[in-house]
Scaffold this active site. Structure first.
Site, PDB file in Angstrom:
ATOM      1  N   THR A  28      52.382  -2.101  49.890  1.00 23.60           N
ATOM      2  CA  THR A  28      53.742  -1.801  49.711  1.00 23.60           C
ATOM      3  C   THR A  28      54.611  -2.882  50.275  1.00 23.60           C
ATOM      4  O   THR A  28      53.837  -3.763  51.101  1.00 23.60           O
ATOM      5  CB  THR A  28      54.197  -0.491  50.708  1.00 23.60           C
TER       6      THR A  28
ATOM      7  N   ARG B 107      52.449  11.845  41.686  1.00 20.81           N
ATOM      8  CA  ARG B 107      52.303  11.914  43.377  1.00 20.81           C
ATOM      9  C   ARG B 107      53.125  10.702  43.568  1.00 20.81           C
ATOM     10  O   ARG B 107      53.625   9.741  43.211  1.00 20.81           O
ATOM     11  CB  ARG B 107      50.800  11.347  43.556  1.00 20.81           C
TER      12      ARG B 107
HETATM   13  N1  ASP Z   1      52.754   3.961  51.414  1.00 23.82           N
HETATM   14  C1  ASP Z   1      52.637   3.657  49.943  1.00 23.82           C
HETATM   15  C2  ASP Z   1      52.333   5.175  49.290  1.00 23.82           C
HETATM   16  O1  ASP Z   1      51.746   6.029  50.086  1.00 23.82           O
HETATM   17  C3  ASP Z   1      51.722   2.811  49.611  1.00 23.82           C
HETATM   18  C4  ASP Z   1      51.029   2.131  50.556  1.00 23.82           C
HETATM   19  O2  ASP Z   1      51.604   1.306  51.371  1.00 23.82           O
HETATM   20  O3  ASP Z   1      49.585   1.990  50.807  1.00 23.82           O
HETATM   21  O4  ASP Z   1      52.954   5.465  48.271  1.00 23.82           O
END
Ligand code: ASP
Length: 341
Positions: free
Chosen positions: A184, A212
């Site tokens: 992210t 999701r």
């Molecule tokens: N936090 C983000 C999510 O769960 C993805 C990530 O940062 O890995 O969609």
């Protein structure tokens, strides 16, 4: 006039100079955050954000983003955006042009279309190849799928999706892949007026179930900003940040007088409350003065093969400087040790 500051996650190093330039020109933290994140979203080599991001289980890229203005506590977010490459800009428009805080799926795409954002194919060739590799060889279901078959058409992907659900393998799949397939961008900026803005953008967990949604577009979980105390944003297993309202916890701790460092550590430590091997989380925290830290419950970035770190630039040092994340051990002695089990 305040010292301007901008900080961001590991993948923002090449984008931060743009945000810094805007802040030094006197532009708002909101502008700096949006423009900085757009650069990461437009990077085809970043498979965790924007176009080029890895798709869901069915091979469709679904983007999530949020932006929060610490001055007004206004926020805008989109989730499951499928046709537009800059979700952060659409999230900002949700904040500025609608009475809402979050638009999802088709509604988010329609909103972007009404605003004349340009439609884009989000699935890159590279991301499509990685998805097909995943389906053909690395799926957690017991019997490997026929690669030829899975590569032919979308109905085949759907079969895999059906099978994961029917065989109740989703938990097993998620536990294994969520650890490896995440990423992210978080950007927090403070402008000359002392206003703070926090933005987050992601393609979410790779090969996720369609629909999701992680923490990135959920205010309080993956993003929070309040000029009076500071801001926080997360990367990692979004479900954990949602369950713990992680970003809000860090800002709450600062409202009670904790430093950014203490707040970041306390937030990550709450993962222990779950009493389970909850997965990886990183939090980026900036206090109202601009002191910035990041804490994580893992030491090394799987993808970058180096210590977890973030980037920061300010009026005195406008070139992004690397800072290591604080490591917080969240392993519990034994299963069930958490407070809430
Ligand atoms: N936090 C983000 C999510 O769960 C993805 C990530 O940062 O890995 O969609």
């Amino acid at each position: 006039m305040h010292n301007v500051i901008i900080a961001g996650t590991i993948n923002s190093v090449n984008a931060i100079p743009k945000g810094m330039e805007l802040l030094l020109q006197g532009k708002s933290a909101l502008d700096a955050v949006e423009e900085t994140i757009k650069i990461v979203e437009d990077n085809p080599n970043d498979w965790s954000v924007g176009s080029g991001g890895l798709p869901n289980l069915l091979g469709e890229v679904e983007l999530d983003a949020s932006i929060m203005d610490g001055k007004t506590l206004k926020t805008g977010a989109v989730a499951g955006l499928k046709k537009y490459k800059n979700p952060i800009s659409i999230a900002r428009q949700v904040m500025e042009q609608t009475p809402h805080a979050l638009l999802v799926g088709e509604g988010a795409d329609q909103f972007a279309s009404v605003l004349c954002f340009e439609e884009t194919e989000l699935l890159s060739e590279n991301a499509s190849d990685i998805h097909q590799d995943f389906l053909s060889g690395k799926s957690l279901v017991n019997k490997p799928y026929d690669a030829e078959e899975t590569m032919k058409k979308k109905e085949c992907y759907f079969k895999i999706f059906q099978r994961l659900v029917q065989e109740k393998k989703m938990m097993e799949w998620y536990t294994k892949y969520a650890k490896e397939n995440h990423g992210t961008v978080n950007i927090i900026a403070k402008d000359m007026n002392g206003d703070i803005c926090c933005g987050v953008s992601t393609s979410g967990l790779s090969f996720k179930l369609p629909g999701r949604t992680g923490d990135s577009p959920i205010i309080g979980a993956g993003n929070y900003a309040d000029n009076r105390y500071g801001a926080a944003a997360c990367i990692g297993v979004g479900e954990i940040a949602i369950r713990l309202s992680l970003a809000r916890i860090a800002v709450y701790e600062m409202s009670k007088g904790k430093t950014a460092e203490e707040a970041a550590i306390l937030a990550i430590e709450t993962i222990k409350d779950l009493g389970e091997d909850a997965g990886f989380l990183t939090i980026l925290v900036m206090d109202k003065e601009g002191h910035t830290v990041s804490a994580a419950n893992f030491e090394f970035s799987i993808f970058h093969q180096e210590r977890m770190h973030f980037w920061i630039a300010d009026s005195l040092n406008p070139i992004p400087t690397k800072r290591e994340c604080l490591y917080v051990d969240t392993t519990t002695e034994k299963e069930g040790e958490g407070y809430h089990r």
